[in-house]
Design a protein around this motif. Structure first.
Motif, PDB file in Angstrom:
ATOM      1  N   LEU A  80      16.088  37.754  54.369  1.00 56.55           N
ATOM      2  CA  LEU A  80      16.835  39.020  54.277  1.00 56.55           C
ATOM      3  C   LEU A  80      17.777  39.137  55.664  1.00 56.55           C
ATOM      4  CD1 LEU A  80      14.150  41.743  52.884  1.00 56.55           C
ATOM      5  CD2 LEU A  80      15.955  40.601  51.639  1.00 56.55           C
ATOM      6  N   GLN A  81      18.897  39.637  55.340  1.00 54.06           N
ATOM      7  CA  GLN A  81      19.731  40.118  56.440  1.00 54.06           C
ATOM      8  C   GLN A  81      19.246  41.476  56.830  1.00 54.06           C
ATOM      9  OE1 GLN A  81      23.909  41.566  55.311  1.00 54.06           O
ATOM     10  NE2 GLN A  81      24.497  39.454  56.061  1.00 54.06           N
ATOM     11  N   LEU A  82      18.700  41.435  58.063  1.00 54.84           N
ATOM     12  CA  LEU A  82      17.953  42.524  58.762  1.00 54.84           C
ATOM     13  C   LEU A  82      19.018  43.655  58.975  1.00 54.84           C
ATOM     14  CD1 LEU A  82      15.400  40.943  61.099  1.00 54.84           C
ATOM     15  CD2 LEU A  82      14.911  41.607  58.689  1.00 54.84           C
ATOM     16  N   SER A  83      20.151  43.245  59.249  1.00 57.08           N
ATOM     17  CA  SER A  83      21.271  44.243  59.487  1.00 57.08           C
ATOM     18  C   SER A  83      21.323  45.066  58.346  1.00 57.08           C
ATOM     19  CB  SER A  83      22.394  43.757  60.110  1.00 57.08           C
ATOM     20  OG  SER A  83      23.115  42.702  58.934  1.00 57.08           O
ATOM     21  N   ASN A  85      12.498  42.072  69.966  1.00 55.62           N
ATOM     22  CA  ASN A  85      12.195  42.533  68.468  1.00 55.62           C
ATOM     23  C   ASN A  85      10.735  42.304  68.101  1.00 55.62           C
ATOM     24  OD1 ASN A  85      15.090  42.669  68.017  1.00 55.62           O
ATOM     25  ND2 ASN A  85      15.441  40.516  67.594  1.00 55.62           N
ATOM     26  N   PHE A  86      10.474  43.151  67.242  1.00 55.16           N
ATOM     27  CA  PHE A  86       9.275  43.194  66.756  1.00 55.16           C
ATOM     28  C   PHE A  86       9.172  42.069  65.430  1.00 55.16           C
ATOM     29  CE2 PHE A  86       5.645  45.476  64.323  1.00 55.16           C
ATOM     30  CZ  PHE A  86       4.663  44.665  64.669  1.00 55.16           C
ATOM     31  N   ILE A  87      10.325  42.351  64.665  1.00 57.29           N
ATOM     32  CA  ILE A  87      10.261  41.764  63.317  1.00 57.29           C
ATOM     33  C   ILE A  87      11.188  40.604  63.562  1.00 57.29           C
ATOM     34  CG2 ILE A  87      11.050  41.890  60.973  1.00 57.29           C
ATOM     35  CD1 ILE A  87      10.272  44.768  61.200  1.00 57.29           C
ATOM     36  N   ASN A  88      10.648  39.300  63.412  1.00 57.88           N
ATOM     37  CA  ASN A  88      11.818  38.191  63.861  1.00 57.88           C
ATOM     38  C   ASN A  88      12.506  38.041  62.416  1.00 57.88           C
ATOM     39  OD1 ASN A  88      10.967  37.556  66.508  1.00 57.88           O
ATOM     40  ND2 ASN A  88       9.208  36.437  65.700  1.00 57.88           N
ATOM     41  N   SER A  89      12.017  37.951  61.504  1.00 57.64           N
ATOM     42  CA  SER A  89      12.602  37.742  60.065  1.00 57.64           C
ATOM     43  C   SER A  89      11.702  38.245  59.012  1.00 57.64           C
ATOM     44  CB  SER A  89      12.997  36.182  60.001  1.00 57.64           C
ATOM     45  OG  SER A  89      11.670  35.557  60.112  1.00 57.64           O
ATOM     46  N   ASN A 116       1.577  36.853  61.157  1.00 54.63           N
ATOM     47  CA  ASN A 116       2.363  37.403  60.189  1.00 54.63           C
ATOM     48  C   ASN A 116       2.031  38.304  59.013  1.00 54.63           C
ATOM     49  OD1 ASN A 116       4.280  35.870  61.351  1.00 54.63           O
ATOM     50  ND2 ASN A 116       3.706  33.938  60.652  1.00 54.63           N
ATOM     51  N   LEU A 117       2.745  38.834  58.418  1.00 52.84           N
ATOM     52  CA  LEU A 117       2.450  39.791  57.278  1.00 52.84           C
ATOM     53  C   LEU A 117       3.130  39.356  55.659  1.00 52.84           C
ATOM     54  CD1 LEU A 117       1.212  42.569  56.324  1.00 52.84           C
ATOM     55  CD2 LEU A 117       3.263  43.491  57.045  1.00 52.84           C
ATOM     56  N   GLY A 118       2.223  39.190  54.788  1.00 54.50           N
ATOM     57  CA  GLY A 118       2.779  38.999  53.507  1.00 54.50           C
ATOM     58  C   GLY A 118       2.005  40.059  52.612  1.00 54.50           C
ATOM     59  N   LEU A 119       2.699  40.594  51.755  1.00 56.40           N
ATOM     60  CA  LEU A 119       2.351  41.370  50.714  1.00 56.40           C
ATOM     61  C   LEU A 119       3.097  41.665  49.413  1.00 56.40           C
ATOM     62  CD1 LEU A 119       3.062  45.122  51.594  1.00 56.40           C
ATOM     63  CD2 LEU A 119       4.049  43.395  52.921  1.00 56.40           C
ATOM     64  N   SER A 120       2.512  42.242  48.395  1.00 58.41           N
ATOM     65  CA  SER A 120       3.678  42.365  47.108  1.00 58.41           C
ATOM     66  C   SER A 120       4.025  43.618  47.232  1.00 58.41           C
ATOM     67  CB  SER A 120       2.361  42.290  45.791  1.00 58.41           C
ATOM     68  OG  SER A 120       3.106  42.737  44.885  1.00 58.41           O
ATOM     69  N   PHE A 180       7.857  37.903  59.449  1.00 62.28           N
ATOM     70  CA  PHE A 180       7.320  37.269  60.409  1.00 62.28           C
ATOM     71  C   PHE A 180       7.217  37.832  61.869  1.00 62.28           C
ATOM     72  CE2 PHE A 180       8.331  34.140  57.185  1.00 62.28           C
ATOM     73  CZ  PHE A 180       7.367  33.181  57.312  1.00 62.28           C
ATOM     74  N   LEU A 181       6.468  38.230  62.555  1.00 65.43           N
ATOM     75  CA  LEU A 181       6.387  39.203  63.820  1.00 65.43           C
ATOM     76  C   LEU A 181       6.377  38.441  64.954  1.00 65.43           C
ATOM     77  CD1 LEU A 181       3.925  41.804  61.852  1.00 65.43           C
ATOM     78  CD2 LEU A 181       6.554  41.785  61.831  1.00 65.43           C
ATOM     79  N   ASN A 182       6.762  39.181  65.989  1.00 67.42           N
ATOM     80  CA  ASN A 182       6.902  38.736  67.419  1.00 67.42           C
ATOM     81  C   ASN A 182       5.397  39.292  67.933  1.00 67.42           C
ATOM     82  OD1 ASN A 182       7.324  37.831  69.960  1.00 67.42           O
ATOM     83  ND2 ASN A 182       8.589  39.639  70.326  1.00 67.42           N
ATOM     84  N   ILE A 183       4.283  38.732  67.642  1.00 67.95           N
ATOM     85  CA  ILE A 183       3.022  39.300  68.424  1.00 67.95           C
ATOM     86  C   ILE A 183       2.339  38.047  68.776  1.00 67.95           C
ATOM     87  CG2 ILE A 183       3.054  41.334  66.699  1.00 67.95           C
ATOM     88  CD1 ILE A 183       0.666  40.128  65.039  1.00 67.95           C
ATOM     89  N   ASP A 184       1.363  38.294  69.723  1.00 64.01           N
ATOM     90  CA  ASP A 184       0.488  37.557  70.114  1.00 64.01           C
ATOM     91  C   ASP A 184      -1.091  37.893  69.611  1.00 64.01           C
ATOM     92  OD1 ASP A 184      -1.300  35.988  71.469  1.00 64.01           O
ATOM     93  OD2 ASP A 184      -0.434  36.288  73.519  1.00 64.01           O
ATOM     94  N   LYS A 185      -1.618  37.138  68.617  1.00 61.35           N
ATOM     95  CA  LYS A 185      -2.663  37.441  67.729  1.00 61.35           C
ATOM     96  C   LYS A 185      -3.856  37.299  68.842  1.00 61.35           C
ATOM     97  CE  LYS A 185      -4.042  37.557  64.036  1.00 61.35           C
ATOM     98  NZ  LYS A 185      -4.835  38.573  63.464  1.00 61.35           N
ATOM     99  N   ALA A 186      -3.675  36.653  69.965  1.00 62.08           N
ATOM    100  CA  ALA A 186      -4.985  36.486  70.951  1.00 62.08           C
ATOM    101  C   ALA A 186      -5.106  38.019  71.699  1.00 62.08           C
ATOM    102  CB  ALA A 186      -4.334  35.434  71.956  1.00 62.08           C
ATOM    103  N   LYS A 187      -3.973  38.897  71.381  1.00 65.88           N
ATOM    104  CA  LYS A 187      -4.296  40.143  72.293  1.00 65.88           C
ATOM    105  C   LYS A 187      -4.407  41.158  70.941  1.00 65.88           C
ATOM    106  CE  LYS A 187      -0.893  39.188  75.790  1.00 65.88           C
ATOM    107  NZ  LYS A 187       0.209  39.467  76.506  1.00 65.88           N
ATOM    108  N   THR A 188      -5.770  41.703  71.147  1.00 66.63           N
ATOM    109  CA  THR A 188      -6.197  42.560  70.121  1.00 66.63           C
ATOM    110  C   THR A 188      -5.410  43.675  69.905  1.00 66.63           C
ATOM    111  OG1 THR A 188      -7.791  43.628  71.446  1.00 66.63           O
ATOM    112  CG2 THR A 188      -8.526  41.908  70.074  1.00 66.63           C
TER     113      THR A 188
END
Length: 230
Positions: free
Chosen positions: A225-228, A208-212, A171-175, A48-56
């Protein structure tokens, strides 16, 4: 109306605390104990990322080399000049061709997962935009699919190079592999993704770029996940 889960899933999440954060090794071990389907499940990571999809300029789209692959067989096609066809055929690619392959694809025959083109053919490959664009298969220099070195590019893709990109919500999801992979293999794959995503933080983002991040299996519950600990 709340979503109705199967008896299998309900049993899996019994006593499961969705708010509890776990270190990566613990999360992988726990998820493996909750995988009991009749097919080989994948281990999936959701960023889960801290980005604004409206901004290319904040849209994330790049590649990552999974050191242990993700357990998926990839069918590769290569478009190149006639002088490179011999190299392409010996590279491990399932489909190779020049203008004949371009014509096939233009007619709607798209039976591959990744398409590689040599730079000299891109002017002709460009006309395939309407066919390949919506499928996300257009060769792209940024993704390494426009390349002079056909053999090493095919080998990298076969070994575990995958494209990663944000969804419509940013957000980003992958195997990161199959549940049957060893804990070490899954951990190595995850860390490779985490490293690439972290480096892709757009300059315009403050904080932060990665929220969780959550890990889950195909049909199982998710664990935060515990990011630390990464």
């Amino acid at each position: 109306m709340s979503k109705k889960h199967s008896k299998r899933y309900t049993a899996l999440i019994k006593g499961h605390d969705k708010t509890k954060e776990l270190a990566l090794p613990e999360a992988i071990k726990l998820l493996k104990t909750k995988s009991n389907t009749k097919f080989p499940e994948s281990m999936e990571a959701i960023f889960f990322l801290n980005i604004d999809k409206a901004k290319t300029d904040q849209n994330l789209r790049t590649v990552v080399d999974l050191p242990n692959g993700n357990g998926r067989k990839v069918k590769v096609a290569v478009i190149c000049g006639n002088d490179k066809l011999s190299e392409a055929k010996s590279s491990g690619a399932e489909i190779t061709g020049s203008e004949d392959l371009i014509n096939e694809i233009n007619s709607g025959k798209v039976n591959f997962d990744v398409l590689i083109s040599t730079p000299d053919m891109m002017a002709k490959v460009g006309k395939l935009g309407k066919v390949l664009g919506p499928k996300g298969l257009m060769p792209n220099p940024k993704l390494g699919t426009v390349a002079k070195d056909i053999k090493s590019t095919v080998e990298a893709i076969k070994k575990g190079r995958i494209e990663i990109k944000c969804d419509k919500d940013g957000n980003l999801g992958l195997s990161i592999g199959k549940v049957k992979f060893s804990d070490k293999e899954l951990s190595e794959n995850f860390k490779s993704v985490y490293e690439v995503v972290s480096k892709e933080k757009p300059a315009g983002i403050k904080g932060n770029f990665i929220n969780s991040i959550y890990l889950s299996t195909t049909m199982g519950p998710s664990i935060k996940l515990q990011l630390s600990s990464i």
